[in-house]
Motif scaffolding. Structure first.
Motif, short mmCIF file in Angstrom:
data_model
loop_
_atom_site.label_atom_id
_atom_site.label_comp_id
_atom_site.label_asym_id
_atom_site.label_seq_id
_atom_site.Cartn_x
_atom_site.Cartn_y
_atom_site.Cartn_z
N VAL A 77 0.85 -1.19 0.00
CA VAL A 77 0.00 0.00 0.00
C VAL A 77 0.89 1.23 0.00
N SER A 78 0.28 2.38 -0.29
CA SER A 78 1.04 3.63 -0.37
C SER A 78 1.22 4.20 1.04
N GLU A 79 2.23 3.66 1.75
CA GLU A 79 2.49 4.15 3.09
C GLU A 79 3.95 3.93 3.45
N ARG A 102 0.88 9.59 -2.63
CA ARG A 102 0.01 8.44 -2.49
C ARG A 102 -0.35 7.84 -3.83
N ASP A 103 -0.38 6.51 -3.87
CA ASP A 103 -0.67 5.75 -5.08
C ASP A 103 0.35 6.01 -6.17
N ARG A 104 1.57 6.36 -5.79
CA ARG A 104 2.69 6.54 -6.73
C ARG A 104 3.85 5.66 -6.30
N ARG A 105 4.67 5.29 -7.27
CA ARG A 105 5.88 4.55 -6.93
C ARG A 105 6.92 5.53 -6.40
#
Length: 379
Positions: A77-79, A102-105
């Motif tokens: 997850v994005s954390e 968030r929601d990015r590599r």
């Protein structure tokens, strides 16, 4: 409720402010963040940039650092997740990433004084660079390096020989982001750095510096006022350490011990026992560590004797605890080995491989610490 709050504020302000400050300077950052709610006076004191710098200086001068943490990015997850290495490594907790992450590599490209440089991938204009304090949440975007038609910027994920770094120069009280890459028709090498104080990029002259390219990893290690990377010299393909000194604004190279010029498996730069070091797997698949006892004195390289328990011979070192325990990774596990090598504590982590960094919690921000230059977002 209001009456109780007023009573608590009155009690908090009963002590002289100078005494309160001296007491608070010895507390961990996590406690200070909570104590901002005690009273308006405490909120003003703890939020002040002067106090943040004093607290950071006290932590640096302490013989043992009770605020040392290991932070890693999750692969599921994005954390970001954090572990107190002095406590049980089983107990980790989540840190909130900025909205733009968030929601990015993501990649952790460097760390200094509790602040980090993140590379955010998936943007239309290439990799976005972001400075971030994982404890307070403050963050600042870094603009792309200026365009050069001969050596175009390609972002940290679009080419093999690109690297980044982040550090702090005590002489100017300025933070620097450093980027280097090879590009263009003739594979030209370009180095630039970004000053947070001036909010501008500047080219690093490296004509006299033997050309080298970073191998395997674009991440850096900040130590002794310089940013360091593992590199390979083009001329003879020997592994070296490239260092950019922030105060002198110059590049230099550090040779590795002759015994480890040929590697088998992963290698990485580390700081262990206060010394710059390098860890790698030898041909037998066991971890070996060399440390430089005197910085930039190549004759001071020495092999570090460590005892590892069965099953953890190939541990990837991260840091030592204050008690001499070795913290590292093995595949998808975070491991802490006792100082005599007799036992090991471990937990499975879902981490974005390579994205792990040791840091000291701080209240510092990018603008307040250097006089209010630039935007310091807290969203």
């Amino acid at each position: 409720m209001k009456q109780l709050q007023q009573q608590q504020e009155a009690e908090a302000e009963a002590l002289p402010l100078e005494l309160v400050e001296k007491i608070l300077l010895f507390l961990p950052v996590k406690s200070l963040i909570r104590f901002r709610c005690v009273s308006k006076q405490w909120l003003s004191l703890i939020s002040d940039s002067r106090f943040a710098k004093l607290h950071s200086d006290y932590a640096d001068a302490a013989r043992t650092n009770k605020n040392t943490r290991v932070l890693y990015l999750s692969s599921k997850v994005s954390e970001a997740r954090c572990v107190d290495v002095e406590a049980s490594i089983i107990c980790d907790y989540a840190l909130q990433l900025p909205l733009s992450c968030r929601d990015r590599r993501l990649d952790i490209l460097g760390s200094s004084r509790g602040l980090m440089l993140l590379g955010i991938h998936g943007n239309t204009n290439g990799t976005k660079l972001l400075l971030w304090n994982p404890v307070t949440g403050s963050h600042k975007a870094v603009p792309h390096p200026p365009e050069d038609p001969n050596v175009p910027w390609m972002g940290f994920h679009d080419a093999q020989h690109i690297w980044g770094g982040f550090g702090y120069d005590e002489s100017t009280h300025d933070y620097f982001v450093v980027a280097g890459w090879v590009g263009g028709t003739h594979c030209t090498l370009r180095w630039v750095y970004f000053s947070v104080r001036t909010n501008s990029w500047k080219t690093i002259e490296c004509d006299r510096h033997p050309k080298s390219v970073i191998s395997d990893d674009d991440r850096s290690l900040f130590y002794k006022g310089a940013i360091h990377w593992l590199a390979v010299k083009i001329a003879d393909y020997k592994h070296v350490i490239v260092a950019f000194d922030l105060a002198g604004e110059n590049l230099s190279m550090i040779s590795l011990p002759a015994d480890i010029q040929v590697f088998s498996g992963e290698r990485k730069l580390v700081v262990l026992g206060g010394c710059l070091g390098i860890s790698y797997l030898n041909r037998a698949g066991k971890t070996e560590i060399f440390i430089m006892k005197e910085y930039k004195v190549e004759s001071s390289w020495a092999k570090l004797d460590i005892v590892l328990p069965p099953g953890y011979y190939d541990i990837n070192p991260v840091c030592f605890t204050n008690g001499g325990e070795l913290v590292g990774t093995k595949n998808n596990k975070l491991v802490k080995v006792s100082d005599d090598g007799a036992s090991a504590e471990s937990q499975t982590i879902n981490w974005n491989y390579g994205n792990m960094v040791v840091f000291t919690e701080s209240l510092l921000s990018f603008s307040e610490d250097i006089g209010g230059t630039g935007e310091d977002e807290r969203k």
